[in-house]
Write a protein that holds these residues in place. Structure first.
Motif, PDB file in Angstrom:
ATOM      1  N   SER A  91       0.822  -1.212   0.000  1.00 51.20           N
ATOM      2  CA  SER A  91       0.000   0.000   0.000  1.00 51.20           C
ATOM      3  C   SER A  91       0.853   1.256   0.000  1.00 51.20           C
ATOM      4  O   SER A  91       0.382   2.313  -0.431  1.00 51.20           O
ATOM      5  N   GLY A  92       2.092   1.157   0.463  1.00 51.58           N
ATOM      6  CA  GLY A  92       2.960   2.322   0.419  1.00 51.58           C
ATOM      7  C   GLY A  92       3.112   2.863  -0.980  1.00 51.58           C
ATOM      8  O   GLY A  92       3.310   4.069  -1.175  1.00 51.58           O
ATOM      9  N   TYR A  93       2.987   1.988  -1.990  1.00 48.85           N
ATOM     10  CA  TYR A  93       3.042   2.428  -3.381  1.00 48.85           C
ATOM     11  C   TYR A  93       1.656   2.789  -3.905  1.00 48.85           C
ATOM     12  O   TYR A  93       1.463   3.844  -4.500  1.00 48.85           O
ATOM     13  N   TRP A  94       0.660   1.905  -3.688  1.00 50.63           N
ATOM     14  CA  TRP A  94      -0.642   2.064  -4.335  1.00 50.63           C
ATOM     15  C   TRP A  94      -1.538   3.076  -3.649  1.00 50.63           C
ATOM     16  O   TRP A  94      -2.257   3.822  -4.303  1.00 50.63           O
ATOM     17  N   ASN A  95      -1.556   3.078  -2.346  1.00 52.58           N
ATOM     18  CA  ASN A  95      -2.337   4.041  -1.560  1.00 52.58           C
ATOM     19  C   ASN A  95      -1.922   3.889  -0.109  1.00 52.58           C
ATOM     20  O   ASN A  95      -2.309   2.923   0.544  1.00 52.58           O
ATOM     21  N   PRO A  96      -1.115   4.819   0.429  1.00 47.55           N
ATOM     22  CA  PRO A  96      -0.575   4.622   1.780  1.00 47.55           C
ATOM     23  C   PRO A  96      -1.642   4.490   2.857  1.00 47.55           C
ATOM     24  O   PRO A  96      -1.355   3.972   3.943  1.00 47.55           O
ATOM     25  N   ALA A  97      -2.869   4.931   2.597  1.00 52.81           N
ATOM     26  CA  ALA A  97      -3.928   4.775   3.590  1.00 52.81           C
ATOM     27  C   ALA A  97      -4.182   3.306   3.902  1.00 52.81           C
ATOM     28  O   ALA A  97      -4.619   2.958   5.004  1.00 52.81           O
TER      29      ALA A  97
END
Length: 328
Positions: free
Chosen positions: A25-31
């Motif tokens: 998720s750090g790449y795709w969406n950090p949320a």
């Protein structure tokens, strides 16, 4: 930084903005880092252009408490051992193979991620701070910096929504060119003198909007359906294109069995391609994938292209994800 990571996501044509919920998720969406229950490690490697270029990725993420999580990731895309033949012919006009040297060109992306929950139930946000390093042998190198921000919202009936804004500050790269080294190649090819290139480079903001729905069938089977709208603030040959923005949809599907075996498919990169007769034809990029998860270890495979950043043919991508809960 536009190619993408994680074979599971690539197998769904990168339509994961709304439901990404692990170390990637750090790449795709950090949320999505808020969904972590334990520390996680991810690794990926793939080769492109007949193994000429190598794409490597590593990431680590961990929850800080019930309301926050952090992550760090590193991407390297490089072509190594390039033959430098600009000095092949000596001053007397003789070919001297001893004058051939090797160099590499490499791009690095280091991302620091932070995610936190908001007072509204099911609503989380995350931010990325990116450091970009680009090297072209001894000829030139650059440093760049940028920020991303993302949000996710989940309802009680398994609907998920996500928005990821990339390069919200307009990522800026400043190049340092070795002018002495540049002078050695300026006249390497007669009649093809090169001008000193620009020393600044910018990446304009992009927006990714996603929605996904998970459906359970008899507890053993699940179907995840996801849609992304990838928005770029420029006019190009995306399926929807205006002078203000262009929109490129992506569709992804994941069929799961007992939360262990996964079959994935997706369609993306819809383009209006101009033909030789000046007509336009709609094209798209399909992708397929498989995944296996057991006892905290997940191995994924994707058969896909690296996206609209390349004209490469289909590639095989493998990735590994390790949940530290297996050590407890």
């Amino acid at each position: 930084m536009n190619i993408g990571v994680d074979a599971a996501a690539l197998g769904m044509s990168s339509a994961v903005t709304a439901h990404t919920a692990d170390v990637n998720s750090g790449y795709w969406n950090p949320a999505g880092l808020l969904k972590l229950e334990d520390n996680q490690l991810a690794l990926m490697h793939s080769s492109y252009f007949a193994n000429i270029a190598n794409y490597d990725y590593a990431a680590f993420a961990m929850p800080l408490d019930q309301q926050s999580a952090v992550g760090i990731s590193l991407i390297r895309f490089a072509v190594d051992d390039i033959l430098n033949t600009t000095q092949l012919i000596d001053e007397q006009g003789n070919i001297n193979y001893d004058r051939i040297s090797l160099f590499s060109t490499a791009d690095y992306g280091l991302t620091f991620s932070y995610a936190r929950s908001l007072p509204v139930q099911g609503l989380n946000y995350g931010v990325n701070a990116k450091v970009i390093r680009r090297i072209i042998g001894d000829f030139a190198s650059s440093w760049g910096f940028g920020l991303d921000a993302g949000i996710q919202f989940e309802t009680n009936n398994n609907w998920k929504f996500g928005v990821m804004a990339r390069d919200i500050t307009t990522t800026f790269n400043a190049w340092a060119i070795d002018e002495e080294e540049f002078e050695t190649i300026r006249d390497a090819v007669e009649g093809q003198n090169q001008e000193l290139p620009e020393t600044t480079e910018i990446t304009i903001p992009k927006l990714q909007i996603g929605i996904s729905k998970l459906v359970d069938f008899n507890y053993d089977y699940t179907l995840l359906t996801s849609v992304n709208l990838n928005v770029r603030f420029e006019e190009n040959n995306d399926i929807i294109s205006t002078s203000v923005a262009s929109i490129n949809p992506a569709l992804g599907f994941e069929f799961g069995y007992i939360d262990m075996v996964y079959l994935r498919a997706g369609m993306g990169n819809f383009q209006n391609e101009r033909q030789f007769d000046n007509s336009e034809q709609l094209s798209f990029q399909p992708s397929f994938g498989l995944g296996f998860k057991y006892n905290g270890i997940q191995i994924d495979y994707a058969f896909t292209d690296i996206g609209d950043q390349s004209v490469a043919l289909y590639s095989n991508v493998f990735s590994l994800k390790l949940d530290f809960s297996i050590f407890r």
